[in-house]
Design a protein around this motif. Structure first.
Motif, PDB file in Angstrom:
ATOM      1  N   ASP A  12       0.807  -1.212   0.000  1.00  0.00           N
ATOM      2  CA  ASP A  12       0.000   0.000   0.000  1.00  0.00           C
ATOM      3  C   ASP A  12       0.840   1.262   0.000  1.00  0.00           C
ATOM      4  O   ASP A  12       0.312   2.344   0.044  1.00  0.00           O
ATOM      5  CB  ASP A  12      -0.910   0.012   1.233  1.00  0.00           C
ATOM      6  N   TYR A  96       0.355   8.774   9.669  1.00  0.00           N
ATOM      7  CA  TYR A  96      -0.197   7.772   8.767  1.00  0.00           C
ATOM      8  C   TYR A  96      -1.155   6.853   9.519  1.00  0.00           C
ATOM      9  O   TYR A  96      -2.241   6.503   9.043  1.00  0.00           O
ATOM     10  CB  TYR A  96       0.922   6.961   8.114  1.00  0.00           C
ATOM     11  N   TYR A  99      -4.698   8.122  10.114  1.00  0.00           N
ATOM     12  CA  TYR A  99      -5.586   8.076   8.953  1.00  0.00           C
ATOM     13  C   TYR A  99      -5.913   6.646   8.577  1.00  0.00           C
ATOM     14  O   TYR A  99      -6.998   6.355   8.075  1.00  0.00           O
ATOM     15  CB  TYR A  99      -4.984   8.849   7.773  1.00  0.00           C
ATOM     16  N   ARG A 100      -4.983   5.747   8.839  1.00  0.00           N
ATOM     17  CA  ARG A 100      -5.260   4.339   8.554  1.00  0.00           C
ATOM     18  C   ARG A 100      -6.412   3.868   9.436  1.00  0.00           C
ATOM     19  O   ARG A 100      -7.314   3.155   8.991  1.00  0.00           O
ATOM     20  CB  ARG A 100      -4.024   3.486   8.804  1.00  0.00           C
ATOM     21  N   ALA A 102      -8.694   5.830  10.806  1.00  0.00           N
ATOM     22  CA  ALA A 102      -9.905   6.536  10.341  1.00  0.00           C
ATOM     23  C   ALA A 102     -10.481   5.827   9.127  1.00  0.00           C
ATOM     24  O   ALA A 102     -11.693   5.693   8.989  1.00  0.00           O
ATOM     25  CB  ALA A 102      -9.574   7.982  10.002  1.00  0.00           C
ATOM     26  N   ALA A 103      -9.598   5.344   8.253  1.00  0.00           N
ATOM     27  CA  ALA A 103     -10.039   4.640   7.052  1.00  0.00           C
ATOM     28  C   ALA A 103     -10.763   3.356   7.413  1.00  0.00           C
ATOM     29  O   ALA A 103     -11.743   2.971   6.766  1.00  0.00           O
ATOM     30  CB  ALA A 103      -8.847   4.340   6.144  1.00  0.00           C
ATOM     31  N   LEU A 106     -14.199   4.199   8.326  1.00  0.00           N
ATOM     32  CA  LEU A 106     -14.973   4.475   7.114  1.00  0.00           C
ATOM     33  C   LEU A 106     -15.381   3.172   6.437  1.00  0.00           C
ATOM     34  O   LEU A 106     -16.506   3.036   5.950  1.00  0.00           O
ATOM     35  CB  LEU A 106     -14.180   5.325   6.126  1.00  0.00           C
TER      36      LEU A 106
ATOM     37  N   PRO B  87      -5.915   1.584   0.433  1.00  0.00           N
ATOM     38  CA  PRO B  87      -5.277   2.856   0.065  1.00  0.00           C
ATOM     39  C   PRO B  87      -6.295   3.919  -0.362  1.00  0.00           C
ATOM     40  O   PRO B  87      -6.114   5.103  -0.074  1.00  0.00           O
ATOM     41  CB  PRO B  87      -4.374   2.500  -1.112  1.00  0.00           C
ATOM     42  N   LEU B  89      -9.389   4.183   0.723  1.00  0.00           N
ATOM     43  CA  LEU B  89     -10.043   4.650   1.940  1.00  0.00           C
ATOM     44  C   LEU B  89      -9.137   5.573   2.733  1.00  0.00           C
ATOM     45  O   LEU B  89      -9.602   6.560   3.310  1.00  0.00           O
ATOM     46  CB  LEU B  89     -10.441   3.455   2.816  1.00  0.00           C
ATOM     47  N   GLU B  90      -7.847   5.257   2.749  1.00  0.00           N
ATOM     48  CA  GLU B  90      -6.913   6.121   3.476  1.00  0.00           C
ATOM     49  C   GLU B  90      -6.850   7.489   2.821  1.00  0.00           C
ATOM     50  O   GLU B  90      -6.842   8.512   3.502  1.00  0.00           O
ATOM     51  CB  GLU B  90      -5.522   5.474   3.543  1.00  0.00           C
ATOM     52  N   ALA B  93      -9.927   9.300   3.665  1.00  0.00           N
ATOM     53  CA  ALA B  93      -9.900   9.760   5.056  1.00  0.00           C
ATOM     54  C   ALA B  93      -9.082  11.047   5.165  1.00  0.00           C
ATOM     55  O   ALA B  93      -9.492  11.996   5.828  1.00  0.00           O
ATOM     56  CB  ALA B  93      -9.318   8.686   5.968  1.00  0.00           C
TER      57      ALA B  93
END
Lengths: 229, 170
Positions: A12, A96, A99-100, A102-103, A106, B87, B89-90, B93
Protein backbone atom coordinates in the motif's frame (compact mmCIF):
# COMPACT_ATOMS: atom_id res chain seq x y z
CA UNK A 1 15.45 -15.11 1.28
CA UNK A 2 12.42 -14.13 -0.77
CA UNK A 3 12.02 -16.28 -3.83
CA UNK A 4 9.25 -14.54 -5.73
CA UNK A 5 9.09 -10.94 -6.90
CA UNK A 6 6.05 -9.07 -5.84
CA UNK A 7 4.07 -6.46 -7.68
CA UNK A 8 4.11 -2.94 -6.35
CA UNK A 9 0.36 -3.15 -5.95
CA UNK A 10 0.87 -5.75 -3.22
CA UNK A 11 2.13 -2.94 -1.05
CA UNK A 12 0.00 0.00 0.00
CA UNK A 13 2.97 2.33 0.01
CA UNK A 14 6.34 2.70 1.71
CA UNK A 15 5.01 4.13 4.96
CA UNK A 16 2.30 1.48 5.14
CA UNK A 17 4.97 -1.17 4.62
CA UNK A 18 7.22 0.26 7.29
CA UNK A 19 4.40 0.52 9.80
CA UNK A 20 3.45 -3.07 9.07
CA UNK A 21 7.00 -4.29 9.64
CA UNK A 22 7.29 -2.39 12.90
CA UNK A 23 3.98 -3.72 14.17
CA UNK A 24 4.89 -7.23 13.18
CA UNK A 25 8.20 -7.12 15.06
CA UNK A 26 6.45 -5.50 18.01
CA UNK A 27 9.42 -3.36 19.00
CA UNK A 28 9.46 0.27 19.81
CA UNK A 29 11.27 2.24 17.19
CA UNK A 30 14.60 3.32 18.58
CA UNK A 31 18.03 3.88 17.13
CA UNK A 32 18.81 0.26 17.92
CA UNK A 33 15.71 -1.38 16.55
CA UNK A 34 15.97 0.82 13.47
CA UNK A 35 18.89 -1.30 12.26
CA UNK A 36 16.75 -4.40 12.14
CA UNK A 37 13.67 -2.64 10.78
CA UNK A 38 15.67 -1.02 8.00
CA UNK A 39 17.05 -4.37 6.98
CA UNK A 40 13.54 -5.86 6.88
CA UNK A 41 12.26 -2.92 4.93
CA UNK A 42 15.02 -3.00 2.33
CA UNK A 43 14.57 -6.72 1.91
CA UNK A 44 10.87 -6.28 1.24
CA UNK A 45 11.54 -3.52 -1.25
CA UNK A 46 14.09 -5.66 -3.07
CA UNK A 47 11.34 -8.14 -3.90
CA UNK A 48 9.37 -5.56 -5.85
CA UNK A 49 9.36 -5.98 -9.61
CA UNK A 50 11.00 -3.15 -11.53
CA UNK A 51 7.89 -2.53 -13.59
CA UNK A 52 6.80 0.76 -12.10
CA UNK A 53 9.78 3.06 -11.66
CA UNK A 54 7.71 6.01 -10.52
CA UNK A 55 6.21 4.32 -7.51
CA UNK A 56 9.30 2.29 -6.82
CA UNK A 57 11.11 5.59 -6.28
CA UNK A 58 8.82 6.35 -3.34
CA UNK A 59 9.87 3.09 -1.68
CA UNK A 60 13.53 3.74 -2.37
CA UNK A 61 13.23 7.25 -0.96
CA UNK A 62 11.98 5.99 2.38
CA UNK A 63 14.67 3.33 2.33
CA UNK A 64 17.37 5.94 1.96
CA UNK A 65 15.80 8.03 4.72
CA UNK A 66 15.98 5.03 7.06
CA UNK A 67 19.56 4.31 6.09
CA UNK A 68 20.48 7.94 6.67
CA UNK A 69 19.00 7.91 10.17
CA UNK A 70 20.75 4.63 10.87
CA UNK A 71 24.10 6.09 9.85
CA UNK A 72 23.54 9.22 11.94
CA UNK A 73 22.85 7.02 14.94
CA UNK A 74 26.26 5.41 14.49
CA UNK A 75 28.11 8.73 14.82
CA UNK A 76 28.37 9.95 18.41
CA UNK A 77 28.77 13.53 17.20
CA UNK A 78 25.48 13.36 15.34
CA UNK A 79 23.40 11.98 18.20
CA UNK A 80 21.20 15.08 18.46
CA UNK A 81 20.50 15.12 14.77
CA UNK A 82 19.81 11.40 14.86
CA UNK A 83 17.29 11.90 17.65
CA UNK A 84 15.57 14.69 15.70
CA UNK A 85 15.37 12.63 12.53
CA UNK A 86 14.05 9.67 14.46
CA UNK A 87 11.44 11.85 16.10
CA UNK A 88 10.38 13.23 12.72
CA UNK A 89 10.06 9.68 11.40
CA UNK A 90 7.95 8.67 14.37
CA UNK A 91 5.70 11.64 13.74
CA UNK A 92 5.21 10.71 10.09
CA UNK A 93 4.39 7.12 10.99
CA UNK A 94 1.99 8.25 13.66
CA UNK A 95 0.19 10.57 11.24
CA UNK A 96 -0.20 7.77 8.77
CA UNK A 97 -1.57 5.43 11.45
CA UNK A 98 -4.22 7.96 12.48
CA UNK A 99 -5.59 8.08 8.95
CA UNK A 100 -5.26 4.34 8.55
CA UNK A 101 -7.46 3.88 11.59
CA UNK A 102 -9.91 6.54 10.34
CA UNK A 103 -10.04 4.64 7.05
CA UNK A 104 -10.95 1.44 8.88
CA UNK A 105 -13.86 3.25 10.52
CA UNK A 106 -14.97 4.47 7.11
CA UNK A 107 -14.75 0.93 5.76
CA UNK A 108 -17.14 -0.26 8.46
CA UNK A 109 -19.56 2.55 7.71
CA UNK A 110 -19.46 1.69 4.02
CA UNK A 111 -20.87 -1.72 4.78
CA UNK A 112 -23.83 -0.41 6.73
CA UNK A 113 -26.12 2.58 6.64
CA UNK A 114 -25.92 4.22 3.27
CA UNK A 115 -28.05 7.21 2.52
CA UNK A 116 -29.82 7.66 -0.79
CA UNK A 117 -30.93 10.66 -2.77
CA UNK A 118 -33.89 10.75 -5.15
CA UNK A 119 -33.61 8.87 -8.39
CA UNK A 120 -31.22 6.22 -9.56
CA UNK A 121 -28.01 5.62 -7.63
CA UNK A 122 -24.83 7.14 -9.00
CA UNK A 123 -23.59 5.13 -11.93
CA UNK A 124 -19.95 4.16 -11.63
CA UNK A 125 -18.16 5.67 -14.63
CA UNK A 126 -16.09 2.51 -15.05
CA UNK A 127 -19.18 0.97 -16.54
CA UNK A 128 -18.80 3.38 -19.42
CA UNK A 129 -16.16 2.94 -22.07
CA UNK A 130 -12.95 4.91 -21.84
CA UNK A 131 -12.98 8.02 -23.98
CA UNK A 132 -10.31 6.67 -26.35
CA UNK A 133 -12.48 3.74 -27.39
CA UNK A 134 -15.49 5.97 -27.84
CA UNK A 135 -13.51 8.29 -30.11
CA UNK A 136 -12.24 5.32 -32.06
CA UNK A 137 -15.72 3.97 -32.72
CA UNK A 138 -16.98 7.40 -33.62
CA UNK A 139 -14.27 8.12 -36.18
CA UNK A 140 -14.69 4.70 -37.76
CA UNK A 141 -18.40 5.26 -38.14
CA UNK A 142 -17.89 8.65 -39.74
CA UNK A 143 -15.17 7.45 -42.04
CA UNK A 144 -17.47 4.82 -43.50
CA UNK A 145 -20.28 7.34 -43.71
CA UNK A 146 -18.07 9.72 -45.66
CA UNK A 147 -17.00 7.00 -48.04
CA UNK A 148 -20.61 6.12 -48.71
CA UNK A 149 -21.78 9.70 -49.08
CA UNK A 150 -22.18 11.69 -52.24
CA UNK A 151 -19.48 14.27 -52.80
CA UNK A 152 -20.55 17.89 -53.24
CA UNK A 153 -21.18 18.25 -56.95
CA UNK A 154 -18.63 20.60 -58.48
CA UNK A 155 -21.10 21.90 -61.02
CA UNK A 156 -23.27 23.33 -58.30
CA UNK A 157 -22.01 26.39 -56.52
CA UNK A 158 -24.05 26.58 -53.36
CA UNK A 159 -23.11 28.46 -50.26
CA UNK A 160 -23.26 25.93 -47.46
CA UNK A 161 -23.18 27.45 -44.06
CA UNK A 162 -23.74 24.99 -41.30
CA UNK A 163 -22.58 25.79 -37.82
CA UNK A 164 -21.31 23.21 -35.38
CA UNK A 165 -23.23 24.87 -32.56
CA UNK A 166 -26.52 24.59 -34.44
CA UNK A 167 -26.04 20.87 -34.92
CA UNK A 168 -24.95 20.50 -31.27
CA UNK A 169 -28.18 22.13 -30.11
CA UNK A 170 -30.23 19.90 -32.38
CA UNK A 171 -28.55 16.76 -31.08
CA UNK A 172 -28.90 17.87 -27.46
CA UNK A 173 -32.59 18.44 -27.93
CA UNK A 174 -32.97 14.96 -29.44
CA UNK A 175 -30.96 13.52 -26.54
CA UNK A 176 -33.31 15.13 -24.03
CA UNK A 177 -35.94 12.73 -25.35
CA UNK A 178 -33.67 9.70 -25.01
CA UNK A 179 -30.92 7.77 -26.74
CA UNK A 180 -30.17 8.36 -30.42
CA UNK A 181 -28.96 5.96 -33.06
CA UNK A 182 -25.97 7.49 -34.84
CA UNK A 183 -27.03 5.98 -38.16
CA UNK A 184 -30.26 7.95 -38.10
CA UNK A 185 -28.36 11.15 -37.43
CA UNK A 186 -26.04 10.57 -40.39
CA UNK A 187 -28.90 9.55 -42.68
CA UNK A 188 -30.46 12.94 -42.11
CA UNK A 189 -27.36 14.67 -43.45
CA UNK A 190 -27.90 15.79 -47.02
CA UNK A 191 -24.27 16.15 -48.01
CA UNK A 192 -20.71 15.42 -47.04
CA UNK A 193 -20.17 18.82 -45.42
CA UNK A 194 -23.10 18.20 -43.13
CA UNK A 195 -21.67 14.83 -42.14
CA UNK A 196 -18.36 16.43 -41.22
CA UNK A 197 -19.99 19.18 -39.18
CA UNK A 198 -22.14 16.59 -37.43
CA UNK A 199 -19.02 14.64 -36.55
CA UNK A 200 -17.46 17.77 -35.07
CA UNK A 201 -20.63 18.51 -33.13
CA UNK A 202 -20.74 15.03 -31.59
CA UNK A 203 -17.03 15.24 -30.80
CA UNK A 204 -17.63 18.50 -28.93
CA UNK A 205 -20.53 16.99 -26.99
CA UNK A 206 -18.40 13.97 -26.15
CA UNK A 207 -15.61 16.22 -24.97
CA UNK A 208 -17.81 18.30 -22.71
CA UNK A 209 -19.43 15.23 -21.25
CA UNK A 210 -22.94 15.78 -22.62
CA UNK A 211 -23.11 12.34 -24.15
CA UNK A 212 -21.42 8.97 -24.23
CA UNK A 213 -21.14 6.44 -27.00
CA UNK A 214 -21.94 2.78 -26.79
CA UNK A 215 -21.76 0.04 -29.36
CA UNK A 216 -23.42 -3.12 -28.05
CA UNK A 217 -21.40 -5.39 -30.34
CA UNK A 218 -18.82 -5.00 -33.04
CA UNK A 219 -21.06 -4.36 -36.03
CA UNK A 220 -24.15 -3.05 -34.36
CA UNK A 221 -25.26 0.56 -34.52
CA UNK A 222 -23.58 3.18 -32.43
CA UNK A 223 -25.87 4.69 -29.83
CA UNK A 224 -25.51 8.18 -28.43
CA UNK A 225 -26.58 8.27 -24.80
CA UNK A 226 -27.28 11.42 -22.83
CA UNK A 227 -24.81 11.70 -19.95
CA UNK A 228 -26.15 10.96 -16.48
CA UNK A 229 -25.89 13.85 -14.05
CA UNK B 1 -42.74 23.63 11.29
CA UNK B 2 -42.92 27.19 10.10
CA UNK B 3 -44.11 27.92 6.59
CA UNK B 4 -40.63 28.98 5.54
CA UNK B 5 -39.22 25.64 6.64
CA UNK B 6 -41.97 23.91 4.66
CA UNK B 7 -41.19 25.94 1.57
CA UNK B 8 -37.51 25.17 1.86
CA UNK B 9 -38.29 21.49 2.29
CA UNK B 10 -40.33 21.60 -0.91
CA UNK B 11 -37.65 23.42 -2.89
CA UNK B 12 -34.93 21.01 -1.86
CA UNK B 13 -37.20 18.10 -2.67
CA UNK B 14 -38.03 19.41 -6.11
CA UNK B 15 -34.46 20.23 -7.08
CA UNK B 16 -32.36 17.58 -8.80
CA UNK B 17 -29.02 19.08 -7.80
CA UNK B 18 -28.00 20.15 -4.30
CA UNK B 19 -29.51 23.57 -3.56
CA UNK B 20 -27.25 26.49 -2.77
CA UNK B 21 -27.91 28.69 0.26
CA UNK B 22 -27.94 31.70 -2.06
CA UNK B 23 -30.61 30.08 -4.20
CA UNK B 24 -32.78 29.49 -1.13
CA UNK B 25 -32.38 33.12 -0.14
CA UNK B 26 -33.24 34.18 -3.68
CA UNK B 27 -36.32 32.01 -4.17
CA UNK B 28 -37.81 32.63 -0.73
CA UNK B 29 -36.96 36.32 -0.61
CA UNK B 30 -35.92 35.96 3.03
CA UNK B 31 -32.69 36.92 4.78
CA UNK B 32 -29.73 34.62 5.23
CA UNK B 33 -30.42 34.43 8.94
CA UNK B 34 -34.09 33.53 8.45
CA UNK B 35 -33.19 30.83 5.96
CA UNK B 36 -30.49 29.42 8.24
CA UNK B 37 -32.96 29.20 11.12
CA UNK B 38 -35.53 27.50 8.92
CA UNK B 39 -32.91 25.01 7.72
CA UNK B 40 -32.00 24.11 11.30
CA UNK B 41 -35.69 23.68 12.03
CA UNK B 42 -36.11 21.45 8.99
CA UNK B 43 -33.10 19.32 9.92
CA UNK B 44 -34.47 18.74 13.38
CA UNK B 45 -37.95 17.98 12.14
CA UNK B 46 -36.69 15.43 9.64
CA UNK B 47 -34.74 13.51 12.29
CA UNK B 48 -38.03 11.82 13.17
CA UNK B 49 -38.95 10.96 9.61
CA UNK B 50 -37.66 8.71 6.84
CA UNK B 51 -35.61 11.56 5.39
CA UNK B 52 -32.64 13.61 6.45
CA UNK B 53 -31.32 17.03 5.55
CA UNK B 54 -27.75 16.92 4.31
CA UNK B 55 -25.52 19.97 4.14
CA UNK B 56 -22.12 20.24 2.55
CA UNK B 57 -20.24 23.33 1.40
CA UNK B 58 -23.33 25.50 1.87
CA UNK B 59 -25.45 23.31 -0.41
CA UNK B 60 -28.36 21.19 0.74
CA UNK B 61 -30.04 17.93 -0.26
CA UNK B 62 -32.65 15.57 1.06
CA UNK B 63 -31.38 12.10 1.75
CA UNK B 64 -32.98 8.98 3.11
CA UNK B 65 -32.75 7.94 6.74
CA UNK B 66 -30.20 5.24 7.65
CA UNK B 67 -33.02 2.93 8.72
CA UNK B 68 -34.05 2.59 5.08
CA UNK B 69 -30.64 1.51 3.83
CA UNK B 70 -31.43 -2.18 3.52
CA UNK B 71 -34.82 -1.63 1.90
CA UNK B 72 -33.34 0.77 -0.64
CA UNK B 73 -30.44 -1.48 -1.45
CA UNK B 74 -32.99 -4.17 -2.30
CA UNK B 75 -35.10 -1.69 -4.22
CA UNK B 76 -32.13 -0.65 -6.35
CA UNK B 77 -31.09 -4.26 -6.64
CA UNK B 78 -27.70 -3.46 -5.21
CA UNK B 79 -25.80 -5.47 -2.67
CA UNK B 80 -24.06 -3.18 -0.22
CA UNK B 81 -20.51 -4.14 -0.94
CA UNK B 82 -17.66 -1.82 -0.07
CA UNK B 83 -15.48 -1.87 -3.15
CA UNK B 84 -12.88 0.60 -2.03
CA UNK B 85 -9.35 -0.61 -1.39
CA UNK B 86 -7.52 0.29 1.78
CA UNK B 87 -5.28 2.86 0.07
CA UNK B 88 -8.39 4.43 -1.47
CA UNK B 89 -10.04 4.65 1.94
CA UNK B 90 -6.91 6.12 3.48
CA UNK B 91 -6.77 8.78 0.78
CA UNK B 92 -10.46 9.51 1.32
CA UNK B 93 -9.90 9.76 5.06
CA UNK B 94 -7.10 12.27 4.54
CA UNK B 95 -9.22 14.41 2.23
CA UNK B 96 -12.30 14.13 4.42
CA UNK B 97 -10.56 15.09 7.65
CA UNK B 98 -7.99 17.60 6.44
CA UNK B 99 -9.62 18.77 3.24
CA UNK B 100 -9.59 20.75 1.16
CA UNK B 101 -6.16 19.25 0.61
CA UNK B 102 -3.55 19.46 -2.12
CA UNK B 103 -2.06 16.40 -3.75
CA UNK B 104 1.20 17.08 -1.98
CA UNK B 105 -0.43 17.17 1.45
CA UNK B 106 -1.97 13.79 0.70
CA UNK B 107 1.30 12.38 -0.58
CA UNK B 108 3.24 13.48 2.49
CA UNK B 109 0.96 11.46 4.75
CA UNK B 110 0.72 8.40 2.52
CA UNK B 111 4.34 8.56 1.48
CA UNK B 112 3.42 7.59 -2.07
CA UNK B 113 2.47 9.34 -5.33
CA UNK B 114 -1.31 9.85 -5.24
CA UNK B 115 -2.16 11.37 -8.60
CA UNK B 116 -3.84 8.26 -9.99
CA UNK B 117 -5.65 7.53 -6.74
CA UNK B 118 -7.12 11.03 -6.65
CA UNK B 119 -8.24 10.71 -10.27
CA UNK B 120 -9.94 7.39 -9.45
CA UNK B 121 -11.76 8.90 -6.50
CA UNK B 122 -12.89 11.83 -8.65
CA UNK B 123 -14.15 9.37 -11.26
CA UNK B 124 -16.14 7.58 -8.59
CA UNK B 125 -17.72 10.87 -7.62
CA UNK B 126 -16.33 10.79 -4.07
CA UNK B 127 -13.83 13.61 -4.45
CA UNK B 128 -13.95 16.87 -6.38
CA UNK B 129 -11.67 19.79 -7.10
CA UNK B 130 -12.42 22.83 -4.99
CA UNK B 131 -10.31 25.68 -6.22
CA UNK B 132 -6.61 26.24 -5.83
CA UNK B 133 -4.31 26.70 -2.91
CA UNK B 134 -2.46 29.99 -2.48
CA UNK B 135 0.85 28.18 -2.27
CA UNK B 136 3.52 28.50 -4.93
CA UNK B 137 2.38 26.92 -8.17
CA UNK B 138 -1.28 27.26 -7.08
CA UNK B 139 -1.89 23.52 -6.82
CA UNK B 140 -5.44 22.17 -6.99
CA UNK B 141 -7.36 21.55 -3.81
CA UNK B 142 -9.51 18.46 -3.33
CA UNK B 143 -12.48 17.89 -1.07
CA UNK B 144 -15.03 15.14 -0.52
CA UNK B 145 -18.40 15.34 -2.25
CA UNK B 146 -22.05 14.96 -1.32
CA UNK B 147 -21.84 11.42 -2.65
CA UNK B 148 -19.06 10.66 -0.17
CA UNK B 149 -21.30 11.75 2.70
CA UNK B 150 -24.12 9.54 1.42
CA UNK B 151 -21.83 6.58 0.95
CA UNK B 152 -20.50 6.65 4.51
CA UNK B 153 -23.96 7.40 5.85
CA UNK B 154 -23.60 10.91 7.22
CA UNK B 155 -25.52 14.08 6.45
CA UNK B 156 -22.70 16.52 7.00
CA UNK B 157 -18.95 16.36 7.45
CA UNK B 158 -19.21 17.19 11.14
CA UNK B 159 -20.75 13.77 11.72
CA UNK B 160 -17.49 12.01 10.95
CA UNK B 161 -16.13 10.28 14.04
CA UNK B 162 -13.22 12.29 15.46
CA UNK B 163 -9.82 11.57 13.97
CA UNK B 164 -7.91 9.19 16.28
CA UNK B 165 -5.33 10.83 18.50
CA UNK B 166 -1.68 10.65 17.56
CA UNK B 167 -0.64 7.05 17.92
CA UNK B 168 2.91 6.21 18.90
CA UNK B 169 4.29 3.48 16.67
CA UNK B 170 4.32 0.73 19.27
Amino acid sequence: MPSATRSISDFDGPIALLVELIERSQVKITAVSLEHITADYLESVSTIKQSDPGHLADFVQLGSRLTYIKSLALLPAASTEAAEELSALEYDLSEYRRYREAAQTLATRLKHARLYSRGAPYEHPESKLPLAIQLDQLSQAFQSALIRSRPLGHTTIVKHHIEVTTIMKSILSQLSRGKINLRHVIEKCSNRLEIIVTFLAILELLKNGSLTITQPNQFSDIILTPATV
Amino acid sequence: MTELANIIEAVIFAATDPVDLRQLIHVTGKTKSEVATALAELAEFLEHTGLRLSSHNDTYRLLTSPVAAAALATYHDQSIKPDLSRPALETLAIIAYSGPATRQQIEIIRGVGSDQMIKNLIQRGLVEESGRSNEAGRPSLYRVTHLFLQTVGITNIGELPPLPEAIAAQ
